[in-house]
Design an enzyme around this catalytic site. Structure first.
Site, PDB file in Angstrom:
ATOM      1  N   THR A 112       0.845  -1.188   0.000  1.00 38.63           N
ATOM      2  CA  THR A 112       0.000   0.000   0.000  1.00 38.63           C
ATOM      3  C   THR A 112       0.882   1.240   0.000  1.00 38.63           C
ATOM      4  O   THR A 112       1.862   1.264   0.736  1.00 38.63           O
ATOM      5  CB  THR A 112      -0.862   0.007   1.283  1.00 38.63           C
ATOM      6  N   GLU A 145       9.734  -7.770  -2.747  1.00 35.52           N
ATOM      7  CA  GLU A 145      10.266  -6.732  -3.622  1.00 35.52           C
ATOM      8  C   GLU A 145      11.730  -6.996  -3.940  1.00 35.52           C
ATOM      9  O   GLU A 145      12.222  -6.589  -4.999  1.00 35.52           O
ATOM     10  CB  GLU A 145      10.117  -5.355  -2.997  1.00 35.52           C
ATOM     11  N   ARG A 195       5.810   6.766   0.048  1.00 43.29           N
ATOM     12  CA  ARG A 195       5.195   6.471   1.337  1.00 43.29           C
ATOM     13  C   ARG A 195       6.240   6.571   2.438  1.00 43.29           C
ATOM     14  O   ARG A 195       7.428   6.388   2.212  1.00 43.29           O
ATOM     15  CB  ARG A 195       4.604   5.058   1.257  1.00 43.29           C
ATOM     16  N   ASN A1109      -4.076  -8.367   4.100  1.00 45.44           N
ATOM     17  CA  ASN A1109      -3.946  -6.970   4.512  1.00 45.44           C
ATOM     18  C   ASN A1109      -3.902  -5.997   3.349  1.00 45.44           C
ATOM     19  O   ASN A1109      -4.338  -4.861   3.467  1.00 45.44           O
ATOM     20  CB  ASN A1109      -2.685  -6.818   5.361  1.00 45.44           C
TER      21      ASN A1109
HETATM   22  C1  LIG Z   1       8.705  -5.174   2.117  1.00 47.36           C
HETATM   23  C2  LIG Z   1       7.239  -5.013   2.155  1.00 47.36           C
HETATM   24  N1  LIG Z   1       6.532  -5.308   1.061  1.00 47.36           N
HETATM   25  C3  LIG Z   1       5.191  -5.218   1.071  1.00 47.36           C
HETATM   26  C4  LIG Z   1       4.565  -4.786   2.187  1.00 47.36           C
HETATM   27  C5  LIG Z   1       3.075  -4.585   2.148  1.00 47.36           C
HETATM   28  N2  LIG Z   1       2.371  -5.599   2.885  1.00 47.36           N
HETATM   29  C6  LIG Z   1       2.022  -5.409   4.156  1.00 47.36           C
HETATM   30  S1  LIG Z   1       1.183  -6.685   4.776  1.00 47.36           S
HETATM   31  C7  LIG Z   1       1.239  -7.504   3.308  1.00 47.36           C
HETATM   32  C8  LIG Z   1       0.538  -8.810   3.099  1.00 47.36           C
HETATM   33  C9  LIG Z   1       0.457  -9.638   4.294  1.00 47.36           C
HETATM   34  O1  LIG Z   1      -0.052 -10.865   3.922  1.00 47.36           O
HETATM   35  P1  LIG Z   1       0.074 -12.105   4.880  1.00 47.36           P
HETATM   36  O2  LIG Z   1       1.471 -12.291   5.334  1.00 47.36           O
HETATM   37  O3  LIG Z   1      -0.550 -13.271   4.219  1.00 47.36           O
HETATM   38  O4  LIG Z   1      -0.757 -11.655   6.158  1.00 47.36           O
HETATM   39  P2  LIG Z   1      -2.320 -11.347   6.251  1.00 47.36           P
HETATM   40  O5  LIG Z   1      -2.495  -9.919   5.919  1.00 47.36           O
HETATM   41  O6  LIG Z   1      -3.022 -12.255   5.311  1.00 47.36           O
HETATM   42  O7  LIG Z   1      -2.632 -11.618   7.673  1.00 47.36           O
HETATM   43  C10 LIG Z   1       1.948  -6.795   2.376  1.00 47.36           C
HETATM   44  C11 LIG Z   1       2.169  -7.255   1.003  1.00 47.36           C
HETATM   45  C12 LIG Z   1       5.355  -4.469   3.317  1.00 47.36           C
HETATM   46  N3  LIG Z   1       4.829  -4.056   4.447  1.00 47.36           N
HETATM   47  N4  LIG Z   1       6.674  -4.597   3.267  1.00 47.36           N
END
Ligand SMILES: Cc1ncc(C[n+]2csc(CCOP(=O)(O)OP(=O)(O)O)c2C)c(N)n1
Ligand code: SF4
Ligand code: SF4
Ligand code: SF4
Length: 1218
Positions: A112, A145, A195, A1109
């Site tokens: 995000t 990433e 961000r 999320n």
């Molecule tokens: C390096 C990085 N890339 C992307 C994100 C964005 N991000 C935050 S939570 C998330 C997904 C989390 O998914 P999951 O581990 O399955 O947990 P859930 O939300 O399903 O509980 C992402 C992609 C981040 N915080 N840091």
């Protein structure tokens, strides 16, 4: 116009292109270069330089003609625009459309607010949309990433036109490969919705901290300041990178630009006909990129290791390319201007031609500055703003050319913070440019604004100019902040009320809605409808609170006949819609209303007395002062009558069109119905007709509420400002709740001064207890006659809002009348004297109905909330006073666990969330000694969105200690915590032994230590022994408090050490918690490594089988065929067998795979076995999620879990616990 490739002196190149030739020379002539004194010729990827010229001259020769003469400040008249199409777009979509059109390959990963760009290109690729070259983009989601950057590097090396989208921590993960891509001079654009970075806290909102952290990587950096610019400069960036072979970061402000919907004139993208000729001109550059690719038919080597002899020269060899970029970017801007009519320059100046006071800035903040300049010019002030579009390579030459010669006082605004620096980056660049050019000015100062999307308004911009225009130059504040009250280091500039800066005829509106009531969606539609009108412009921006569901949304809409450049929140609204009646009494909803504005409340009230009865003092003050036109509409009743349940959006929307006068109702209603057809057409005619009926009925139910003449004279008008100013200092937890948490919950956090916050970002436990969100429409009522006291209702409740109560007869004497109980069942004589009851917290229940469906004995009935609130609120308060009786039960059973106090309560998770029950259960089993390392994801948001902290404490003040490091490093973070604790407890053990050996302390202490030593590593046994040691130590006196290192040389020293480390006598239970995105993808390497170490950590994977999320994107846990985001066409590969993989790799790891809905006992057993296992444990817990879109709602998620997703294998295995 001269082709961009020509501007780079690429004219006349052969098919292979100059770069390719340069690399071939590299491959054949290494020795030659080593020997030469100035071995630059072969390394220079350009045509051979004429004999006798010096390297510097070769650099010059590469520069395009355009940069030889710096551009003048006055922009040339923009060329006439060619055919364009108009439409409301947000910054992400505007950017993604360009990226898709001109790229063949994208690697994506959600973060995000950049995620939608990835989602768009994935969707378009699965729709088989063609790009300019006639290809369907290849879109691949990577595991992180870091993976994206690696793949991007590879695709570029193979000659592809590749791109990606990211921000914040994601951008940081790309840094190593960014150096590589720039070092190898690859054309590429990385689009960033800029961000904040996670430091003292995570923030998903916009500022420039992330892009500033990559300014040294060698990428050019182009900054867009609006949605329109995001589109135009995205194209500029793609053209320029191809022409210049230097990769470009194209960035715009996260949320403010990425998510602002604006009706911007946009290039016709569908057939790409306007862009195509621009790309055609770059065919030689694309051919050169292909020719440079790794290819066995013309091989070369790259990425070598270089020694001190040549490494430095090789870096410097790229100078010509970077030096050429300003000219190339400007040339691309001119090209785009030729087809759009919108002319940009590297530095665009706006203001008085002889301005004395100039502010330099970049990003969306330049728009309030421009508004301030217009305002001040009207007062005859000589001011201006210099807008930075090309931040890297920094071109002092262009900056100085654009800055009016008359400028004497300069202020540079940075949307970032670099603790400890000599100045923020833009300030340093501008200062150095002036100083190195010996350009004299009277003063240069710097300021910070807008961190983490803090609003930056024209009033704040005026404060920046006021500061610069102070009569006495010594009074000008440097290194200031604006937009906050800094009462700690006193950096903040004061600012006044907002000036009227919007074009005449602009109407501003605010809508207060709840996350799930459809307000935001309806407003997006409204903008489209309004923008579709000839001559109408519209802008929409949406702000949200942190709750996953049931949270507050505030929609900021503007519309009018002129284009709207106002990237700040509405605070002088003509119209305020209050879409939830409770918000009228809860929030200061009229704070942003202008005098005489219109207010519509979704409430059944018919008279002013009704409205007044629910009006808090604050709102009374506002109503008295602003005399709004008040209306009420019982939208809930209209929606219910139409069969729409709680979705009041269409009803309120129809009333908005009627009251705001934005357009004639005879035009608005058909358009509204058209948008309903579009939105709900797929759901069938019945749903469409229900919405039509809601719209038709809306106006019939609209009630005008006149404010009685003379009302409000005696209302206390003092207070709002004073109240905010008085909120300083919080010494106790209770004060903190009142002074910090409550204002934040009331959406007034912006007013809080710096001094109330603990440096380091620490928040106290258990703050959700004061939220009392009351979002349920139905609440379970307990039928004691049917109840078999199994406690399953409490077990499954995601919000800890229903709990079993145990009370002795004498305690019940003071209970409220409704607190009925029955004798407790089972448990033998120990429980004989207790009465039992199932108690709901009506204000914390979300109405998810999970408990109702899970109850095996039909003892719970969903009952309308109003009646339950009245009946159960006193019962809940009474229940809270009863002591916890957990010690009477075995925690490791389904029933017994629920008699333990949950130390995770009332989180902001969605109604019926499948993740929280597992974690709540963990806290019931081990909470008083738990340390949690939480990966970023839903669990870090429902578990740690300030100020809502659902992790709470028991009567002894003990509870889980919780921290979130990052998304990608959680296993390692938890591992570090475990090793840190272990090391400190080893020292404690050594000290205990010395105390015993040396006979220090009392005999009682030594005896207690003898008991403690053998059980110290057993979580189940150590608590009693630890307590005994602590008591014995207390009796020895408090000599050692504050001693950090063990002084085991003497008994006294060891005793002192024990006394200062008693908090480690009990065995902490380290839990590493996160989602499948973390465990299966981005964090897998760390997870694998930690599990391989044999260390005693427990890992709980909350497996929603997608990235919940960020909105439900594919992870490697997503099952085959699932249609999730980033797999718009369905997942083509099966779910990764994480449990199996770990079992096969590491026989000493305890592995369990569980599903609460498949078997409650299995879950309790797995968690207790995992915790007891003296080694690593991995529990994978299937968690239903709102993102799964379960048709019957989350209340029925158990059914779905049993038969569908996540129901494959449930097992507990390994680690000696077979
Ligand atoms: C390096 C990085 N890339 C992307 C994100 C964005 N991000 C935050 S939570 C998330 C997904 C989390 O998914 P999951 O581990 O399955 O947990 P859930 O939300 O399903 O509980 C992402 C992609 C981040 N915080 N840091
Ligand atoms: S309805 Fe949902 S939130 Fe309310 S008590 Fe039942 S399970 Fe808990
Ligand atoms: S689930 Fe039903 S039967 Fe079991 S304790 Fe709750 S209300 Fe009683
Ligand atoms: S896991 Fe799913 S249900 Fe739970 S909070 Fe996240 S999105 Fe909502």
């Amino acid at each position: 116009m001269q082709a961009l490739s020509e501007a780079l002196s690429l004219r006349g190149n052969t098919r292979a292109g100059p770069l390719a030739r340069g690399y071939r020379q590299l491959a054949v002539a290494p020795l030659q270069r080593r020997r030469g004194a100035l071995p630059v010729r072969a390394a220079l990827p350009s045509e051979p330089a004429p004999q006798g010229r010096q390297p510097e001259q070769r650099g010059e020769r590469l520069q395009p003609k355009a940069v030889a003469a710096p551009p003048s400040r006055a922009s040339p008249p923009p060329p006439a625009a060619k055919a364009t199409k108009q439409g409301p777009l947000d910054g992400n979509e505007a950017t993604a459309r360009i990226a898709y059109a001109v790229s063949d390959v994208a690697f994506i990963y959600p973060i995000t607010p950049a995620t939608p760009m990835g989602e768009f290109v994935d969707q378009w690729a699965s729709d088989k949309r063609k790009n300019i070259y006639g290809n369907v983009m290849s879109v691949t989601e990577m595991e992180s990433e870091a993976g994206v950057a690696g793949a991007l590097h590879g695709a570029l090396a193979a000659g592809a036109l590749a791109t990606t989208f990211t921000c914040s921590q994601g951008l940081l993960l790309m840094i190593p490969n960014m150096y590589k891509i720039a070092g190898e001079l690859m054309p590429c654009v990385l689009h960033v919705s800029a961000r904040a970075l996670a430091g003292h806290a995570l923030s998903i909102f916009g500022d420039h901290q992330d892009v500033m952290a990559v300014r040294q990587t060698g990428w050019s950096m182009v900054s867009s300041h609006s949605v329109q610019e995001a589109q135009d400069l995205a194209l500029v960036a793609h053209l320029a990178t191809l022409a210049g072979s230097v990769p470009i970061v194209h960035f715009f402000d996260g949320f403010r630009t990425s998510h602002e919907i604006n009706k911007a004139s946009m290039i016709e993208m569908i057939d790409n006909e306007l862009i195509k000729p621009l790309l055609d001109e770059l065919a030689p550059a694309i051919a050169a990129h292909h020719a440079r690719a790794l290819n066995p038919s013309h091989p070369h080597q790259r990425g070598t290791a270089q020694g001190p002899d040549v490494y430095m020269q090789s870096i410097e060899a790229a100078n010509p390319f970077h030096k050429a970029m300003p000219g190339i970017v400007q040339a691309a801007m001119d090209k785009v201007a030729a087809v759009t009519g919108r002319q940009y320059r590297l530095f665009d100046y706006v203001g008085h031609p002889q301005a004395e006071h100039v502010v330099v800035a970049m990003g969306s903040g330049v728009q309030p500055l421009e508004a301030a300049v217009r305002h001040l010019s009207g007062e005859g002030k000589k001011v201006g703003v210099l807008k930075v579009h090309l931040f890297r390579p920094w071109s002092a030459e262009h900056l100085l050319a654009a800055l009016p010669a008359s400028a004497r006082r300069i202020c540079v605004l940075d949307r970032t913070k670099e603790h400890g620096s000599g100045g923020e980056p833009l300030l340093v660049d501008v200062s150095a440019s002036l100083q190195r050019a010996r350009r004299n000015v009277d003063v240069i100062v710097g300021g910070r604004y807008g961190l983490g999307s803090k609003d930056f308004t024209p009033a704040m911009a005026l404060a920046v100019y006021d500061n610069l225009m102070r009569p006495n130059i010594d009074d000008i504040q440097d290194s200031f902040t604006v937009g906050i009250v800094d009462d700690v280091t006193f950096s903040s500039l004061p600012y006044g009320g907002e000036p009227e800066v919007l074009p005449a005829g602009t109407t501003e509106c605010l809508f207060w809605g709840m996350g799930s009531d459809g307000t935001v969606g309806a407003n997006k539609e409204a903008v489209k409808i309004i923008a579709s009108q000839e001559g109408m412009n519209a802008q929409a921006y949406f702000s949200y609170d942190a709750h996953k569901s049931g949270g507050v949304t505030v929609s900021h809409l503007r519309f009018g006949p002129h284009s709207i450049a106002a990237p700040w929140l509405v605070d002088m609204a003509h119209y305020v819609g209050v879409h939830q009646a409770t918000y009228w009494s809860k929030f200061d909803v009229l704070a942003g209303l202008r005098p005489g504005g219109t207010v519509l409340i979704n409430a059944p009230w018919k008279t002013f007395e009704d409205v007044e009865a629910a009006m808090p003092a604050k709102t009374k003050t506002r109503v008295a002062a602003l005399r709004p036109k008040l209306y009420c509409l019982d939208a809930g009743a209209v929606a219910a009558e139409a069969g729409l349940g709680r979705r009041v959006n269409m009803v309120m929307q129809a009333a908005f069109f009627a009251l705001s006068g934005v357009m004639d109702m005879s035009e608005a209603i058909p358009l509204l119905k058209e948008s309903i057809k579009k939105a709900y057409g797929k759901k069938g005619e019945k749903v469409v007709n229900m919405n039509f009926a809601a719209v038709d009925k809306a106006l019939e139910h609209l009630v005008e509420i006149p404010i009685p003449q003379g009302w409000g004279k005696d209302v206390d008008r003092v207070g709002l400002g004073e109240q905010a100013a008085a909120r300083t200092g919080s010494r106790t937890a209770a004060e903190f709740l009142e002074n910090v948490v409550r204002p934040m919950l009331n959406m007034e956090g912006d007013k809080l001064p710096v001094s109330v916050f603990a440096p380091g970002g620490f928040f106290p436990p258990g703050t959700t207890v004061i939220e009392k969100r009351s979002i349920a429409s139905k609440i379970p009522a307990w039928n004691s006659a049917n109840c078999t006291q199994c406690n399953i209702c409490a077990f499954v409740c995601p919000h800890a809002a229903i709990r079993p109560a145990l009370a002795k007869a004498e305690e019940l004497a003071g209970a409220p009348g409704g607190f009925s109980t029955v004798p407790v069942r089972g448990g033998g004589p120990a429980l004989k004297e207790y009465q039992y009851r199932v108690q709901v917290s009506p204000m914390d229940c979300t109405g998810c109905e999970l408990c109702v469906h899970a109850c095996p004995d039909n003892a719970l009935t969903s009952t309308p909330a109003a009646a339950m609130l009245e009946a159960e609120a006193p019962n809940w308060d009474y229940f809270l006073q009863l002591p916890s009786r957990g010690e009477l039960f075995d925690k490791a059973t389904v029933r017994g666990s629920q008699f333990q106090q949950p130390l995770l309560e009332f989180s902001g998770a969605c109604e019926g969330c499948g993740e929280t029950p597992y974690v709540k259960l963990l806290t019931q089993m081990f909470g008083s000694r738990m340390v949690v390392a939480n990966a970023t994801g839903c669990s870090s948001i429902w578990g740690g969105s300030a100020p809502s902290n659902p992790w709470t404490i028991n009567a002894e003040g003990k509870g889980p200690a919780w921290a979130n490091s990052l998304f990608e490093d959680n296993a390692q973070f938890g591992f570090g915590i475990q090793l840190g604790i272990k090391q400190r407890r080893d020292a404690l053990t050594a000290a205990a032994r010395v105390v015993i050996q040396e006979g220090a302390g009392t005999p009682a202490l030594r005896a207690a230590l003898e008991e403690w030593l053998p059980v110290r590593d057993s979580g189940a046994l150590v608590a009693i022994a630890a307590k005994a040691v602590q008591e014995a130590l207390a009796e020895c006196g408090g000599r050692g408090a504050g001693l950090a290192a063990p002084t085991t040389a003497s008994g006294e020293g060891a005793l002192a050490f024990l006394q200062s480390n008693t908090d480690l006598l009990d065995k902490p239970s380290v839990w590493i918690v996160g989602g499948d995105g973390w465990a299966y993808d981005i964090g897998f390497a760390g997870l694998d490594h930690v599990l391989s170490t044999g260390e005693d950590v427990n890992i709980l994977v909350l497996d929603t089988e997608e990235y919940s999320n960020t909105g439900g994107q594919k992870s490697k846990s997503s099952p085959l065929g699932s249609v999730v985001k980033f797999a718009a066409g369905g997942k083509t590969r099966p779910k990764k067998e994480l449990a199996l993989a770990i079992m096969q790799c590491y026989p000493d790891v305890y592995v369990a795979s569980v599903s609460l809905d498949a078997n409650y006992n299995q879950v309790v057993k797995a968690l207790s076995e995992a915790e007891a296992h003296r080694g690593p444990s991995l529990v994978i817990a299937y968690a239903p999620c709102a993102m799964h879109g379960i048709a019957e709602g989350m209340g029925e998620s158990a059914k779905d879990a049993k038969v569908g997703r996540g129901g494959v294998q449930k097992h507990r295995l390994g680690g000696g616990c077979r």
